[in-house]
Write a protein that holds these residues in place. Structure first.
Motif, PDB file in Angstrom:
ATOM      1  N   ASP A   1       0.838  -1.193   0.000  1.00  0.00           N
ATOM      2  CA  ASP A   1       0.000   0.000   0.000  1.00  0.00           C
ATOM      3  C   ASP A   1       0.877   1.248   0.000  1.00  0.00           C
ATOM      4  OD1 ASP A   1      -2.285  -1.524   0.072  1.00  0.00           O
ATOM      5  OD2 ASP A   1      -2.431  -1.482   2.261  1.00  0.00           O
ATOM      6  N   ALA A   2       0.378   2.303  -0.608  1.00  0.00           N
ATOM      7  CA  ALA A   2       1.101   3.577  -0.613  1.00  0.00           C
ATOM      8  C   ALA A   2       1.157   4.117   0.805  1.00  0.00           C
ATOM      9  CB  ALA A   2       0.411   4.571  -1.535  1.00  0.00           C
ATOM     10  N   GLN A   3       2.294   4.697   1.152  1.00  0.00           N
ATOM     11  CA  GLN A   3       2.445   5.259   2.485  1.00  0.00           C
ATOM     12  C   GLN A   3       3.462   6.390   2.458  1.00  0.00           C
ATOM     13  OE1 GLN A   3       3.822   2.176   5.019  1.00  0.00           O
ATOM     14  NE2 GLN A   3       5.572   1.671   3.769  1.00  0.00           N
ATOM     15  N   MET A   4       3.401   7.222   3.466  1.00  0.00           N
ATOM     16  CA  MET A   4       4.362   8.307   3.619  1.00  0.00           C
ATOM     17  C   MET A   4       5.009   8.164   4.985  1.00  0.00           C
ATOM     18  SD  MET A   4       2.323  11.561   2.051  1.00  0.00           S
ATOM     19  CE  MET A   4       3.684  12.659   2.336  1.00  0.00           C
ATOM     20  N   LYS A   5       6.321   8.283   5.012  1.00  0.00           N
ATOM     21  CA  LYS A   5       7.030   8.209   6.280  1.00  0.00           C
ATOM     22  C   LYS A   5       7.267   9.632   6.758  1.00  0.00           C
ATOM     23  CE  LYS A   5       9.273   3.858   5.259  1.00  0.00           C
ATOM     24  NZ  LYS A   5      10.522   3.127   5.143  1.00  0.00           N
ATOM     25  N   LEU A   6       6.455  10.062   7.693  1.00  0.00           N
ATOM     26  CA  LEU A   6       6.551  11.415   8.220  1.00  0.00           C
ATOM     27  C   LEU A   6       6.774  11.376   9.725  1.00  0.00           C
ATOM     28  CD1 LEU A   6       3.597  13.220   6.426  1.00  0.00           C
ATOM     29  CD2 LEU A   6       6.010  13.361   5.881  1.00  0.00           C
ATOM     30  N   LYS A   7       7.403  12.411  10.200  1.00  0.00           N
ATOM     31  CA  LYS A   7       7.586  12.568  11.638  1.00  0.00           C
ATOM     32  C   LYS A   7       7.458  14.049  11.945  1.00  0.00           C
ATOM     33  CE  LYS A   7      10.587  11.348  15.416  1.00  0.00           C
ATOM     34  NZ  LYS A   7      11.753  10.605  15.844  1.00  0.00           N
ATOM     35  N   ASP A   8       6.699  14.379  12.975  1.00  0.00           N
ATOM     36  CA  ASP A   8       6.528  15.779  13.374  1.00  0.00           C
ATOM     37  C   ASP A   8       7.625  16.158  14.357  1.00  0.00           C
ATOM     38  OD1 ASP A   8       4.276  15.979  11.837  1.00  0.00           O
ATOM     39  OD2 ASP A   8       2.902  15.583  13.495  1.00  0.00           O
ATOM     40  N   CYS A   9       8.057  17.404  14.260  1.00  0.00           N
ATOM     41  CA  CYS A   9       9.040  17.937  15.205  1.00  0.00           C
ATOM     42  C   CYS A   9       8.373  18.063  16.563  1.00  0.00           C
ATOM     43  CB  CYS A   9       9.552  19.285  14.719  1.00  0.00           C
ATOM     44  SG  CYS A   9      10.665  20.089  15.894  1.00  0.00           S
ATOM     45  N   PRO A  10       8.948  17.514  17.626  1.00  0.00           N
ATOM     46  CA  PRO A  10       8.331  17.638  18.946  1.00  0.00           C
ATOM     47  C   PRO A  10       8.398  19.061  19.503  1.00  0.00           C
ATOM     48  CG  PRO A  10      10.395  16.424  19.089  1.00  0.00           C
ATOM     49  CD  PRO A  10      10.136  16.677  17.643  1.00  0.00           C
TER      50      PRO A  10
ATOM     51  N   ALA B   1       6.384  21.018  13.107  1.00  0.00           N
ATOM     52  CA  ALA B   1       6.548  21.002  11.654  1.00  0.00           C
ATOM     53  C   ALA B   1       6.710  19.565  11.171  1.00  0.00           C
ATOM     54  CB  ALA B   1       7.769  21.828  11.258  1.00  0.00           C
ATOM     55  N   GLY B   2       6.044  19.239  10.081  1.00  0.00           N
ATOM     56  CA  GLY B   2       6.171  17.915   9.509  1.00  0.00           C
ATOM     57  C   GLY B   2       7.427  17.831   8.669  1.00  0.00           C
ATOM     58  N   ARG B   3       8.044  16.676   8.652  1.00  0.00           N
ATOM     59  CA  ARG B   3       9.222  16.473   7.822  1.00  0.00           C
ATOM     60  C   ARG B   3       9.243  15.038   7.352  1.00  0.00           C
ATOM     61  NH1 ARG B   3      13.648  13.659   9.980  1.00  0.00           N
ATOM     62  NH2 ARG B   3      13.387  13.131  12.161  1.00  0.00           N
ATOM     63  N   ALA B   4       9.898  14.811   6.221  1.00  0.00           N
ATOM     64  CA  ALA B   4      10.070  13.452   5.736  1.00  0.00           C
ATOM     65  C   ALA B   4      11.054  12.745   6.660  1.00  0.00           C
ATOM     66  CB  ALA B   4      10.595  13.457   4.308  1.00  0.00           C
ATOM     67  N   LYS B   5      10.731  11.520   7.029  1.00  0.00           N
ATOM     68  CA  LYS B   5      11.603  10.769   7.926  1.00  0.00           C
ATOM     69  C   LYS B   5      12.749  10.195   7.097  1.00  0.00           C
ATOM     70  CE  LYS B   5      11.451   7.198  11.447  1.00  0.00           C
ATOM     71  NZ  LYS B   5      10.617   6.209  12.106  1.00  0.00           N
ATOM     72  N   GLN B   6      13.912  10.775   7.255  1.00  0.00           N
ATOM     73  CA  GLN B   6      15.078  10.335   6.500  1.00  0.00           C
ATOM     74  C   GLN B   6      16.207  10.013   7.457  1.00  0.00           C
ATOM     75  OE1 GLN B   6      15.975  13.654   4.006  1.00  0.00           O
ATOM     76  NE2 GLN B   6      14.354  13.223   2.564  1.00  0.00           N
ATOM     77  N   ASP B   7      16.991   9.008   7.099  1.00  0.00           N
ATOM     78  CA  ASP B   7      18.170   8.706   7.902  1.00  0.00           C
ATOM     79  C   ASP B   7      19.182   9.825   7.707  1.00  0.00           C
ATOM     80  OD1 ASP B   7      17.112   6.324   8.758  1.00  0.00           O
ATOM     81  OD2 ASP B   7      17.972   5.175   7.111  1.00  0.00           O
ATOM     82  N   GLY B   8      19.803  10.245   8.758  1.00  0.00           N
ATOM     83  CA  GLY B   8      20.824  11.269   8.668  1.00  0.00           C
ATOM     84  C   GLY B   8      20.328  12.671   8.937  1.00  0.00           C
ATOM     85  N   VAL B   9      19.016  12.895   9.009  1.00  0.00           N
ATOM     86  CA  VAL B   9      18.504  14.224   9.332  1.00  0.00           C
ATOM     87  C   VAL B   9      18.572  14.368  10.845  1.00  0.00           C
ATOM     88  CG1 VAL B   9      16.499  15.741   9.247  1.00  0.00           C
ATOM     89  CG2 VAL B   9      17.012  14.282   7.319  1.00  0.00           C
TER      90      VAL B   9
END
Length: 80
Positions: free
Chosen positions: A31-40, A44-52
């Motif tokens: 299924d289509a999905q988006m890996k997002l994580k909000d800044c605590p 602000a929403g951001r793409a969940k990327q390794d190294g950020v």
């Protein structure tokens, strides 16, 4: 005779094409999905990327990375 050779050659090509498998293996349907994580800190929403490691908006530090001596790579001493 020549036409039979061409037909048999084409038939063998078609058979080989149908027998072969996909390069890299079979594909998996998900299924289509988006890996997002909000800044605590600011939400602000951001793409969940390794190294950020920091939020692009407020500078909140997600990950703190401390380098230690490795087998081949040594941490640099900048106090000189």
């Amino acid at each position: 005779m020549e036409e039979k050779k061409v037909n048999s050659f084409l038939n063998r090509l078609k058979e080989n094409a149908q027998k072969q498998s996909n390069y890299g293996g079979e594909t998996e349907n998900t299924d289509a999905q988006m890996k997002l994580k909000d800044c605590p800190n600011c939400g602000a929403g951001r793409a969940k990327q390794d190294g950020v490691t920091h939020c692009a908006y407020c500078g909140f530090e997600f990950l703190s990375v401390k380098l230690t001596d490795g087998m081949y790579i040594k941490k640099e001493d900048n106090s000189l």
